[in-house]
Design an enzyme around this catalytic site. Structure first.
Site, short mmCIF file in Angstrom:
data_model
loop_
_atom_site.label_atom_id
_atom_site.label_comp_id
_atom_site.label_asym_id
_atom_site.label_seq_id
_atom_site.Cartn_x
_atom_site.Cartn_y
_atom_site.Cartn_z
N SER A 24 0.83 -1.21 0.00
CA SER A 24 0.00 0.00 0.00
C SER A 24 0.86 1.26 0.00
O SER A 24 0.37 2.38 0.11
CB SER A 24 -0.93 0.01 1.23
OG SER A 24 -0.17 -0.19 2.41
N ASN A 111 -2.58 -2.57 13.04
CA ASN A 111 -4.02 -2.35 12.95
C ASN A 111 -4.46 -1.09 13.70
O ASN A 111 -5.24 -0.29 13.17
CB ASN A 111 -4.79 -3.57 13.46
CG ASN A 111 -4.49 -4.81 12.64
OD1 ASN A 111 -3.85 -4.72 11.59
ND2 ASN A 111 -4.95 -5.97 13.11
N THR A 165 -39.42 27.18 -11.68
CA THR A 165 -39.79 25.84 -11.22
C THR A 165 -40.07 25.05 -12.49
O THR A 165 -40.56 25.62 -13.48
CB THR A 165 -41.05 25.85 -10.31
OG1 THR A 165 -42.17 26.30 -11.07
CG2 THR A 165 -40.88 26.75 -9.09
N HIS A 166 -39.76 23.78 -12.48
CA HIS A 166 -39.89 22.94 -13.68
C HIS A 166 -39.10 23.51 -14.86
O HIS A 166 -39.47 23.27 -16.01
CB HIS A 166 -41.36 22.75 -14.09
CG HIS A 166 -42.25 22.38 -12.95
ND1 HIS A 166 -42.50 21.09 -12.57
CD2 HIS A 166 -42.93 23.17 -12.06
CE1 HIS A 166 -43.31 21.09 -11.52
NE2 HIS A 166 -43.58 22.32 -11.19
N LYS A 293 -15.95 29.84 -29.65
CA LYS A 293 -16.39 29.22 -28.41
C LYS A 293 -15.67 29.72 -27.16
O LYS A 293 -14.48 29.95 -27.17
CB LYS A 293 -16.21 27.69 -28.47
CG LYS A 293 -17.11 26.99 -29.46
CD LYS A 293 -18.59 27.04 -29.10
CE LYS A 293 -18.95 26.13 -27.94
NZ LYS A 293 -18.86 24.71 -28.29
N GLU A 300 -18.32 22.36 -15.93
CA GLU A 300 -18.65 21.03 -16.46
C GLU A 300 -17.84 19.94 -15.77
O GLU A 300 -18.35 18.87 -15.43
CB GLU A 300 -18.36 20.98 -17.97
CG GLU A 300 -19.28 21.84 -18.79
CD GLU A 300 -18.78 21.98 -20.23
OE1 GLU A 300 -18.43 20.96 -20.84
OE2 GLU A 300 -18.72 23.12 -20.73
N TYR A 327 -9.92 -6.69 12.21
CA TYR A 327 -9.20 -6.21 11.03
C TYR A 327 -9.13 -7.27 9.94
O TYR A 327 -8.88 -8.45 10.20
CB TYR A 327 -7.77 -5.77 11.40
CG TYR A 327 -7.03 -5.22 10.18
CD1 TYR A 327 -7.12 -3.89 9.83
CD2 TYR A 327 -6.30 -6.07 9.34
CE1 TYR A 327 -6.49 -3.39 8.70
CE2 TYR A 327 -5.67 -5.59 8.20
CZ TYR A 327 -5.78 -4.24 7.89
OH TYR A 327 -5.17 -3.76 6.77
N GLN A 332 -7.63 -2.14 3.97
CA GLN A 332 -6.61 -1.34 3.29
C GLN A 332 -7.21 -0.61 2.07
O GLN A 332 -6.69 0.39 1.62
CB GLN A 332 -5.47 -2.26 2.84
CG GLN A 332 -4.34 -1.57 2.14
CD GLN A 332 -3.12 -2.48 2.02
OE1 GLN A 332 -2.47 -2.82 3.01
NE2 GLN A 332 -2.80 -2.89 0.81
N1 ARG Z 1 -1.39 -1.27 5.12
C1 ARG Z 1 -2.36 -1.74 6.06
C2 ARG Z 1 -3.68 -0.99 5.87
O1 ARG Z 1 -3.66 -0.02 5.21
C3 ARG Z 1 -1.86 -1.53 7.45
C4 ARG Z 1 -2.41 -2.51 8.43
C5 ARG Z 1 -1.91 -3.84 8.11
N2 ARG Z 1 -2.28 -4.81 9.10
C6 ARG Z 1 -2.22 -6.11 8.85
N3 ARG Z 1 -2.53 -6.89 9.79
N4 ARG Z 1 -1.88 -6.55 7.66
O2 ARG Z 1 -4.72 -1.37 6.37
#
Ligand code: ARG
Length: 468
Positions: A24, A111, A165-166, A293, A300, A327, A332
């Site tokens: 990550s 966690n 309205t409308h 234009k 937009e 968890y 993630q």
């Molecule tokens: N990169 C993980 C997340 O974003 C961190 C926590 C990871 N915990 C684990 N038990 N793998 O959630």
């Protein structure tokens, strides 16, 4: 020691594909400051509680400060094999301070760590978003004030336009009144953000993996150090809760919906058929083929980006749906979409504020529009009702007059008095004044209505709200 933080139980390293898939780091590295902040508080707490020595705590804090300096200087060696920002920082810390670095993770899990980082980050970000919402409200307010007219300079009266309205012309209103409707929409948005901030303001730190810890930690201390109002009361909830992010995404979706409604009107109003408003050249773009234009691309694109933010909300709701405690790595998946929604929202708020501040309403077009329509038909009915005709009958008479006008290609104010009186003897020569757009607007003095005094009250309230 194995190069992986969890390597002890394994006999071989992960497949490269798995390493890339589970990492990550590419998106959670933006949490580096909060991650270090959380670790510093945790290290201090470990020292105070005698879980590690005060000297060790000091070593960890100083090492973490070095890591922070490296990241900010751009010299930090980010390494994908260390999965995420938390492990990257911890690995580097250990390189810098030696084996003591390995003590930082005592009585902690990634966690509770990642959850702490996200709470810290979003608390800050919510504050920044509120400032941007306030900025946009300020830009709306300035336009509303300008178009209420200046009695000081006496140069012009309030800008009157057809209210719809409308998408049919309904009744004359003040442009300022219309604009202030948006001000109050964004006021509710600021309120929702601040409300969601309250539930973001809890510390998960010390929840451990899920069950708490055997070490004598002090969660109130770390919560206080990090500026949280309190620790989460339940450690399992602390590591599994993503409600605050869903709340943020809901608030963000509502803001985008409001931006999108505003932008849709501005797109319509800048088209040739309406020509009510013109974007500043700096907030419009041209066409590569059609030299004439001037496109309202900013509006937009904001309208278009609304879908991204809605998508993030639905996406995260879906990630959480049916997810058992506590968890799971599914969690993630809270980050990319929430960061994307946050970044999108901030840019949209900023650019819309700039566009609103610089756009120019075409007063003459608005004023002309309201003279060439039947938006004063209610006022003809009200006029008759005030002379004693039951409103339903008055409505019928006014409807007949409108039909007569349509058939003869005229507007109400074009009919001579005798012709008008054929529809009702109650009509007198005061009718022309009564159905003039200025009077139609001025007479709507009910609370929250479109008369200049009532709109001035809304503007005064808005200034108070922005001042607060
Ligand atoms: N990169 C993980 C997340 O974003 C961190 C926590 C990871 N915990 C684990 N038990 N793998 O959630």
């Amino acid at each position: 020691m194995s190069s992986k933080a969890w390597g002890g139980r394994f006999t071989k390293p992960p497949d490269k594909m798995v390493e890339g898939f589970t990492s990550s780091l590419s998106f959670d590295r933006r949490l580096y400051r909060q991650d270090i902040q959380g670790s510093v508080a945790h290290a201090r707490m470990l020292g105070r509680q005698g879980i590690i020595t005060e000297a060790e705590a000091q070593t960890l804090v100083e090492g973490l400060e070095k890591v922070l300096a490296e990241i900010e200087a751009g010299t930090f060696p980010f390494r994908i094999e260390h999965e995420d920002i938390h492990l990257n920082i911890e690995k580097r810390l250990t390189e810098l301070v030696g084996p003591t670095g390995g003590k930082l993770h005592t009585a902690r899990s990634r966690n509770d760590q990642v959850s702490t980082d996200m709470h810290l980050y979003f608390k800050e970000q919510i504050d920044e978003v509120v400032v941007l919402v306030r900025g946009l409200q300020g830009a709306i307010l300035a336009q509303a004030e300008e178009h209420l007219g200046s009695d000081a300079g006496g140069s012009f009266g309030p800008t009157i336009m057809p209210g719809y309205t409308h998408l049919q012309r309904a009744q004359p209103i003040l442009l300022s009144h219309h604009l202030m409707a948006y001000f109050f929409m964004f006021e509710r948005d600021a309120g929702r953000l601040l409300d969601c901030r309250k539930r973001t303001d809890l510390s998960p730190l010390g929840a451990g993996a899920l069950a708490g810890t055997t070490f004598p930690i002090d969660r109130a201390f770390t919560a206080g150090e990090l500026g949280f109002s309190a620790p989460y009361p339940n450690s399992i909830d602390a590591v599994s809760d993503r409600d605050y992010l869903i709340e943020f995404l809901s608030a963000a979706s509502l803001i985008m919906m409001h931006l999108s409604r505003l932008c849709e009107e501005l797109v319509m109003w800048s088209g040739t058929e309406f020509a009510f408003v013109e974007m500043d050249d700096a907030f419009a773009t041209g066409s590569s083929i059609m030299p004439q234009k001037k496109n309202p691309d900013v509006a937009e694109l904001v309208r278009g980006k609304t879908g991204r933010v809605y998508g993030s909300l639905i996406g995260l709701l879906t990630v959480l749906k049916g997810l058992p405690l506590a968890y799971h790595t599914d969690l993630q998946e809270d980050k990319e979409r929430t960061f994307d929604a946050l970044d999108t929202l901030k840019r949209c708020l900023e650019v819309t504020a700039g566009m609103v501040a610089t756009m120019r309403f075409r007063r003459e077009r608005l004023t002309q529009a309201v003279r060439q329509d039947f938006s004063n038909a209610t006022d003809l009915a009200d006029y008759l009702a005030k002379k004693g005709l039951p409103f339903r009958e008055a409505h019928e008479v006014a409807g007949k007059v409108v039909l007569h006008c349509i058939n003869t290609g005229r507007y109400l104010a074009d009919l001579p008095l005798p012709e008008l009186r054929e529809f009702s003897p109650l009509i007198g020569d005061d009718i022309f004044e009564a159905i003039s757009p200025e009077r139609c607007v001025a007479d709507r003095r009910s609370l929250g209505g479109t008369s200049p005094e009532r709109v001035a009250e809304q503007i005064a309230l808005a200034k108070k709200l922005l001042g607060a």
